[in-house]
Design a protein around this motif. Sequence first.
Motif, PDB file in Angstrom:
ATOM      1  N   LEU A  20       0.829  -1.210   0.000  1.00 55.97           N
ATOM      2  CA  LEU A  20       0.000   0.000   0.000  1.00 55.97           C
ATOM      3  C   LEU A  20       0.861   1.256   0.000  1.00 55.97           C
ATOM      4  O   LEU A  20       0.526   2.245  -0.666  1.00 55.97           O
ATOM      5  CB  LEU A  20      -0.921  -0.012   1.226  1.00 55.97           C
TER       6      LEU A  20
ATOM      7  N   VAL B  93      -7.766   0.606   1.923  1.00 54.68           N
ATOM      8  CA  VAL B  93      -7.209   1.024   3.209  1.00 54.68           C
ATOM      9  C   VAL B  93      -8.280   0.980   4.296  1.00 54.68           C
ATOM     10  O   VAL B  93      -8.024   0.550   5.427  1.00 54.68           O
ATOM     11  CB  VAL B  93      -6.595   2.433   3.098  1.00 54.68           C
TER      12      VAL B  93
ATOM     13  N   ILE C  10      -1.685   2.413   9.053  1.00 59.08           N
ATOM     14  CA  ILE C  10      -2.920   2.507   8.269  1.00 59.08           C
ATOM     15  C   ILE C  10      -3.572   3.871   8.473  1.00 59.08           C
ATOM     16  O   ILE C  10      -4.074   4.481   7.516  1.00 59.08           O
ATOM     17  CB  ILE C  10      -3.886   1.383   8.650  1.00 59.08           C
TER      18      ILE C  10
END
Length: 388
Positions: free
Chosen positions: A212, A241, A289
Motif C-alpha cells: 500500500l 485502506v 494505516i
Amino acid sequence: MTDRPITRLATLARRPHLLARRDSELARARRGSLPALPAPDEASAASEAGSSIVDSAIYVQGRRVTTPPSLGDTFRALRAEDDAMAWIGLYRPSEKDLTRLAVEFDLHELAVEDAIVAHQRPKLERYGDTLFVVLRAARYVDATEEVEFGELHVFVGPDFVVTVRHAESPNLTAVRRRTEADPSMLARGPEAVLYAILDAVVDGYAPVVAGLENDIDEIETEVFRGEASVSRRIYELSREVVEFQRAVRPLRQILTALRAGFDKYQIDEELQSYLRDVADHATEVAERIDGFRVALRDILTVNATLVSQRQNEEMQALSEASNAQNEEVKKISAWAAILFAPTLVGTIYGMNFNMPELQWRYGYPFALVAMLCVSVGLWSVFKARRWI
C-alpha cells in the motif's frame, strides 16, 4: 509420562461430561471390554474423503503422536490419550462437519453459526471454557496491486484448537510446521497455537503495508503528472485502506482482552510476553494505516486542486483564444466598413446618367476627395477605438 505445565484459558480443566466419557472408555479398554469400533460404511467413507479437513493431529507434550484421517478418528484418538491436544484445520467446512465438532467439543451454537455463515467482523467471544476468535487475514497481490482479505475462525478449548478458513490466507500449514518445530512452545497448550496464529496473521500484514505504501507513492507521482485515471485509483486504494483498517483495528482490542485473560488465568509468562510483542506489531500496523488514510485524503485534496487549476488554465486559454478571435473580427469589420464607404459613393455616382463632370469640371476630383475623406474619417474612428 510427565505432566506438561497447565496452561488453560477460562477454567483450565476439561469438561466434566467429556472426562467421564473418556475415563469410562479407558477403564473398559483396560478390562478388555471395549468393543471394536465398526468400520465406516461407504457413505461415511465418501463423506470423510470429501471432507474439508486440511490437517488434523494429536499432540502430546508438544509432539505430534498421530495424524487421524477423519474427524471421527481424531475424536477417538483424543479420548485415548492423556494430556493430549487436538489441532484440527478445516477449509470451508460443511455444516455437517461443524455440527460434528460442536457436538464433540460442546461448541456454542452461536459461534458455530458464525463459522458457517462467515462474513464476520474480527472479534473475541468466550463461551464457557471455549474461546471463539474471528480474524481477518490480508494478502497483497502484486499482479493486480490489490489487497485480498481472508476470514479465519478459531475455536480454542482446554484440549483442542479448531481453525476454520474461508479463504486461501493465512497459510496455516506454515504456522503448523513452524510450531511443530518448537515442541517446547507447542507443549504450552492451545494458547500457544492461538498465539502462533495471531502472530502469523499480524506478520502477514507487513507485506500489505509495504504494498500500500508503494501504491501511495505511485499515486503521488501520477497526481503531479496529471494522469486522468488517478482519481479512480485514489478512490479504489482508499477503499482498500478502509477495509484493511476494519481488519486491524478490532485486533488491538482482541489482543488486549487476551492479554488480560492470560494474566488473570496465570498463563505462562513467556507466552504473555510473546502476545505483547504481537500486540505491539498490531499497534504499529494500525498506526501506519491511519497514516495511509491521512495521506490519501491529502492526495485527494491536492488532486482536486490540481484538476481545478488545469480546468482554469484551459478556460483561460479558451478565453484568450476567443478574445483574439474577436480582435480579428473587429479588424476585418473595420476595414470592410472603410472599403464600403467609397464603394457606396462610387456606386451611386456611377449610376447617375447626368455625369457631374459634364456640368462641372471638378466633379470627379470632388467625388474622389469625398471618398477619401469618408475613408480617412472611418479609419480615424476605428483607430481611436483600437479596432485596427
